[in-house]
Design an enzyme around this catalytic site. Structure first.
Site, PDB file in Angstrom:
ATOM      1  N   ARG A  59     -10.791  -6.538   5.419  1.00  0.00           N
ATOM      2  CA  ARG A  59     -10.403  -5.333   5.578  1.00  0.00           C
ATOM      3  C   ARG A  59     -11.440  -4.342   5.161  1.00  0.00           C
ATOM      4  O   ARG A  59     -11.393  -3.252   5.416  1.00  0.00           O
ATOM      5  CB  ARG A  59      -9.167  -5.141   4.521  1.00  0.00           C
ATOM      6  CG  ARG A  59      -8.724  -3.686   4.231  1.00  0.00           C
ATOM      7  CD  ARG A  59      -7.509  -3.648   3.430  1.00  0.00           C
ATOM      8  NE  ARG A  59      -7.405  -4.371   2.383  1.00  0.00           N
ATOM      9  CZ  ARG A  59      -7.967  -4.262   1.198  1.00  0.00           C
ATOM     10  NH1 ARG A  59      -8.688  -2.879   1.014  1.00  0.00           N
ATOM     11  NH2 ARG A  59      -7.716  -5.036   0.118  1.00  0.00           N
ATOM     12  N   TYR A 112       0.761  13.740  21.066  1.00  0.00           N
ATOM     13  CA  TYR A 112       1.352  12.417  21.143  1.00  0.00           C
ATOM     14  C   TYR A 112       2.412  12.594  20.264  1.00  0.00           C
ATOM     15  O   TYR A 112       2.197  12.971  19.134  1.00  0.00           O
ATOM     16  CB  TYR A 112       0.221  11.210  20.932  1.00  0.00           C
ATOM     17  CG  TYR A 112       0.729   9.965  20.808  1.00  0.00           C
ATOM     18  CD1 TYR A 112       1.269   9.415  22.334  1.00  0.00           C
ATOM     19  CD2 TYR A 112       1.079   9.228  19.777  1.00  0.00           C
ATOM     20  CE1 TYR A 112       1.665   8.140  21.971  1.00  0.00           C
ATOM     21  CE2 TYR A 112       1.455   7.914  19.923  1.00  0.00           C
ATOM     22  CZ  TYR A 112       2.000   7.352  20.936  1.00  0.00           C
ATOM     23  OH  TYR A 112       2.341   6.292  21.028  1.00  0.00           O
ATOM     24  N   ASP A 184      -8.319  14.077  19.455  1.00  0.00           N
ATOM     25  CA  ASP A 184      -7.912  12.852  19.853  1.00  0.00           C
ATOM     26  C   ASP A 184      -8.472  12.857  21.218  1.00  0.00           C
ATOM     27  O   ASP A 184      -7.743  13.569  22.270  1.00  0.00           O
ATOM     28  CB  ASP A 184      -6.166  13.062  19.961  1.00  0.00           C
ATOM     29  CG  ASP A 184      -5.721  11.604  20.133  1.00  0.00           C
ATOM     30  OD1 ASP A 184      -6.200  10.969  20.987  1.00  0.00           O
ATOM     31  OD2 ASP A 184      -4.394  11.416  19.739  1.00  0.00           O
ATOM     32  N   LYS A 209      -5.426   2.347  24.950  1.00  0.00           N
ATOM     33  CA  LYS A 209      -5.420   3.022  25.986  1.00  0.00           C
ATOM     34  C   LYS A 209      -6.488   2.697  27.065  1.00  0.00           C
ATOM     35  O   LYS A 209      -6.992   1.486  27.250  1.00  0.00           O
ATOM     36  CB  LYS A 209      -5.083   4.406  25.894  1.00  0.00           C
ATOM     37  CG  LYS A 209      -3.942   4.887  24.956  1.00  0.00           C
ATOM     38  CD  LYS A 209      -2.527   4.024  25.508  1.00  0.00           C
ATOM     39  CE  LYS A 209      -1.652   4.297  24.362  1.00  0.00           C
ATOM     40  NZ  LYS A 209      -1.501   5.662  23.645  1.00  0.00           N
TER      41      LYS A 209
HETATM   42  C1  LIG Z   1      -0.905   5.994  22.599  1.00  0.00           C
HETATM   43  C2  LIG Z   1      -1.425   7.271  21.946  1.00  0.00           C
HETATM   44  C3  LIG Z   1      -1.620   7.232  20.227  1.00  0.00           C
HETATM   45  C4  LIG Z   1      -1.235   6.387  19.472  1.00  0.00           C
HETATM   46  O1  LIG Z   1      -1.803   5.120  19.590  1.00  0.00           O
HETATM   47  P1  LIG Z   1      -1.168   3.534  19.344  1.00  0.00           P
HETATM   48  O2  LIG Z   1      -2.266   2.794  19.592  1.00  0.00           O
HETATM   49  O3  LIG Z   1      -0.161   3.482  20.087  1.00  0.00           O
HETATM   50  O4  LIG Z   1      -0.888   3.876  17.694  1.00  0.00           O
HETATM   51  C5  LIG Z   1      -2.386   8.444  20.153  1.00  0.00           C
HETATM   52  N1  LIG Z   1      -2.554   9.541  20.715  1.00  0.00           N
HETATM   53  C6  LIG Z   1      -2.683   9.330  22.111  1.00  0.00           C
HETATM   54  C7  LIG Z   1      -2.926  10.485  22.899  1.00  0.00           C
HETATM   55  C8  LIG Z   1      -1.848   8.335  22.539  1.00  0.00           C
HETATM   56  O5  LIG Z   1      -1.749   7.956  23.875  1.00  0.00           O
END
Ligand SMILES: *Cc1c(COP(=O)(O)O)cnc(C)c1O
Length: 402
Positions: A59, A112, A184, A209
């Site tokens: 961790r 998101y 983000d 993603k």
């Molecule tokens: C999918 C997504 C998240 C969250 O990510 P997870 O891996 O599903 O927790 C955050 N920001 C954006 C823009 C996303 O597309």
């Protein structure tokens, strides 16, 4: 490490974070272990005191995870990175690291969904105030910043409306207020946009993603710019516990080797599809940062190296047309998530945003016939052929004045 110092981005994707390992493997071994042996009591004590480098417990740090973290820090041109169990773990760890009761956050409206929920629920309940703004307008951000603003949080292009925010200007306003700009960067990946170079202080990704790119891992990352911030974030992540495991870190590290060529194909395919959709008689409008009709086309061109693989469009025929198209597409798969090699399609009004209700959706700019397409790296003609046969099936009731 110096191997990757002066090489191009696409070469970095292949080589970043790869070190020399025992027995000479060309990829990092998977250290699938929860804990690490100490040589003796003094060794353990020195590690805990931070007087010797090494691993204690996974961790807190793991060599496979660290290899992936080093790679992504290099791709974002950051100081260091912290691997997280999901994008949401990266986002929540960042809020916990940077905010306390009495602080204020400015956040773009087009974020998101779960980020919005996190801010409106858990973060607000801790006595932290949140203001949502339309981040396409620099003046809205400027007006929302207050003396107690500690974080400005931006997603660009934003989900699902693909609005583009001007990061360089927003960074200036943020720093004038001694706040930090958190971006983000999930929709672009470091291949297309590097927010730290534009003035951001912290970059977050859902690696689920584009970074991993193969729809087989849930993971996140935080990239920071200096050692003090890194140490503070590491302590926060250790306490909250949302760390990534070695096997997922290995998969992401494997995925980013093809990031550059994948993103190139995502962009090429999406450009062709967006232009095709824009002239299609059954489409009301198309939002894609690579179209001149995008309201922030010029800012986008300055800020990113390519328009990305995400397209949002509105079907003539509204909600019913959306459901029809979802039921007919075959090649494009009906699923949430994005950024994988395969094309995914979803209709927010009947899926992710169904329970929100029509009025709330309208307020958030999520129209009834809005479709979100995550364009994959397949042959673009196969994607278009599938969309074409689905669009053929929808009925458009022409209005009297048309
Ligand atoms: C999918 C997504 C998240 C969250 O990510 P997870 O891996 O599903 O927790 C955050 N920001 C954006 C823009 C996303 O597309």
């Amino acid at each position: 490490m110096s191997k990757t110092k002066n090489i191009h981005f696409d070469s970095k994707c292949v080589h970043a974070g790869i070190d020399d390992y025992e027995f000479g493997p060309v990829v990092p071994p998977i250290y699938q272990t929860s804990t690490f042996k100490f040589e003796n009591a003094k060794h353990g004590a020195d590690l805990f005191k931070g007087e010797r480098e090494g691993y204690i417990y996974s961790r807190m740090g793991n060599p496979t995870v660290e290899a992936m973290e080093n790679a992504i820090a290099k791709l974002e041109d950051g100081h260091k990175a912290l691997g997280c169990a999901s994008g949401m773990a990266a986002i929540s760890t960042t809020f916990f690291a940077l905010l306390k009761a009495g602080d204020h956050v400015v956040c773009s409206k087009a974020v998101y969904g779960p980020t919005n929920t996190l801010l409106n629920n858990i973060v607000s309940q801790l006595g932290i105030e949140v203001t949502f703004v339309d981040a396409s307008y620099n003046d809205e951000i400027k007006a929302a910043i207050k003396p107690n603003t500690k974080v400005v949080y931006i997603e660009t292009p934003g989900n699902p409306t693909l609005c583009v925010a001007d990061l360089e200007t927003i960074a200036k306003y943020t720093h004038l207020a001694n706040a930090l700009l958190v971006v983000d960067n999930t929709f672009m990946s470091p291949a297309l946009q590097q927010p730290l170079k534009l003035g951001a202080d912290v970059v977050i990704h859902s690696m689920t993603k584009f970074l991993n790119g193969h729809a087989d891992v849930v993971a996140g990352i935080i990239v920071v710019n200096d050692e003090n911030t890194y140490k503070h974030f590491r302590k926060t992540l250790n306490q909250l516990g949302g760390t990534i495991d070695p096997f997922n870190a290995f998969l992401v590290h494997r995925g980013i080797k093809t990031l550059s060529i994948r993103m190139q194909r995502h962009c090429e395919n999406a450009q062709v599809i967006a232009e095709w959709l824009e002239q299609h008689p059954k489409i009301e409008w198309v939002k894609f940062p690579g179209l001149e009709s995008h309201p922030r086309y010029e800012i986008g061109k300055r800020q990113h190296y390519g328009p990305g693989g995400m397209i949002t469009f509105e079907l003539k025929g509204g909600f019913d047309a959306g459901e029809t198209v979802m039921n007919i597409v075959k090649f494009c798969q009906l699923a949430v998530s994005l950024g994988g090699v395969e094309t995914l399609v979803q209709h927010p009004a009947s899926m992710t945003h169904l329970t929100m209700g029509k009025e709330m959706r309208a307020e958030a700019g999520i129209t009834e016939g809005l479709v979100r397409l995550s364009v994959g790296i397949e042959n673009v003609n196969d994607i278009i052929k599938d969309l074409e046969q689905a669009l053929e099936q929808i009925e458009v009731k022409e209005e009297a004045h048309v």
